[in-house]
Enzyme design. Structure first.
Site, PDB file in Angstrom:
ATOM      1  N   GLY A 141      -4.944   7.074  -0.602  1.00  0.00           N
ATOM      2  CA  GLY A 141      -4.695   5.817   0.108  1.00  0.00           C
ATOM      3  C   GLY A 141      -5.992   5.224   0.632  1.00  0.00           C
ATOM      4  N   GLY A 165      -6.638  11.725   0.256  1.00  0.00           N
ATOM      5  CA  GLY A 165      -7.615  10.645   0.238  1.00  0.00           C
ATOM      6  C   GLY A 165      -7.347   9.504  -0.720  1.00  0.00           C
ATOM      7  CE1 TYR A 193      -3.242   0.130   5.414  1.00  0.00           C
ATOM      8  CE2 TYR A 193      -1.448   0.537   6.925  1.00  0.00           C
ATOM      9  CZ  TYR A 193      -1.899   0.346   5.647  1.00  0.00           C
ATOM     10  OH  TYR A 193      -1.022   0.377   4.592  1.00  0.00           O
ATOM     11  CB  VAL A 242      -0.925   0.017   1.237  1.00  0.00           C
ATOM     12  CG1 VAL A 242      -1.817   1.245   1.217  1.00  0.00           C
ATOM     13  CG2 VAL A 242      -1.742  -1.272   1.308  1.00  0.00           C
ATOM     14  NE  ARG A 279       7.188   5.033   8.512  1.00  0.00           N
ATOM     15  CZ  ARG A 279       6.714   5.372   7.320  1.00  0.00           C
ATOM     16  NH1 ARG A 279       5.816   6.320   7.227  1.00  0.00           N
ATOM     17  NH2 ARG A 279       7.137   4.767   6.239  1.00  0.00           N
TER      18      ARG A 279
END
Length: 184
Positions: free
Chosen positions: A128, A126, A159, A116, A154
């Site tokens: 990600g 926005g 998530y 990712v 970090r």
């Protein structure tokens, strides 16, 4: 390792038919995303779900820009050919990838999300979140409910709002290490 929060749903939801979007992007007709495809498109971004037109040298540059090691482009190609689901965003002005994520797994029960990345120049707008929401939705629509990913400490805060939690069963991930094998 983080797991996507598994909440049992009773009764089972009926399968949703995907609608086909620009450049093979299949998006659920009932999915709700924090940033719409239309909003991103109006800002010059295009979603892709295949490796067609993905310049691996440009993707490698994004990997390096976020601190991943540079990788052999041919090995990247092999990895992508063995990937079950992927999503990348192209910035139309430069025709380069600016966000990317992929998932591998058994295609039925389990998936792990890898790689990712968002080009640092485009972080904070926005992309990600857009990639992750759509990738997780695709996996869930395939019936894959056990979704995991590995994350640096970090970025754990990124998530968690997307539904990822430390394994609720207390399972800790392990990795194979040649160094351990040689110790006696």
């Amino acid at each position: 390792m983080l797991l996507h929060n598994r909440i049992p749903i009773t009764p089972p939801l009926p399968l949703r038919k995907p609608i086909h979007h620009h450049r093979n992007a299949a998006v659920s007709a009932t999915a709700s995303f924090s940033v719409s495809d239309e909003s991103l498109s109006s800002r010059g971004f295009t979603f892709h779900r295949t490796i067609d037109n993905l310049n691996l040298d440009h993707l490698n540059s994004v990997f390096a820009a976020v601190g991943f090691p540079r990788r052999d482009p041919e090995k990247i190609r092999v990895a992508l050919e063995h990937t079950d689901a992927l999503l990348w965003i192209e910035y139309e002005k430069t025709r380069k990838p600016v966000a990317f994520a992929r998932a591998t797994g058994d295609g039925v029960f389990n998936a792990i999300i890898w790689d990712v990345v968002v080009d640092p120049t485009f972080q904070g707008i926005g992309l990600g979140k857009a990639v992750m929401e759509r990738l997780v939705t695709e996996l869930l629509e395939k019936g894959i409910n056990n979704i995991a990913l590995y994350s640096e400490p970090r970025v754990l805060g990124f998530y968690r709002p997307l539904g990822f939690v430390a394994d609720p069963d207390g399972i800790r991930g392990m990795v194979y290490s040649r160094k351990q094998k040689n110790k006696k």
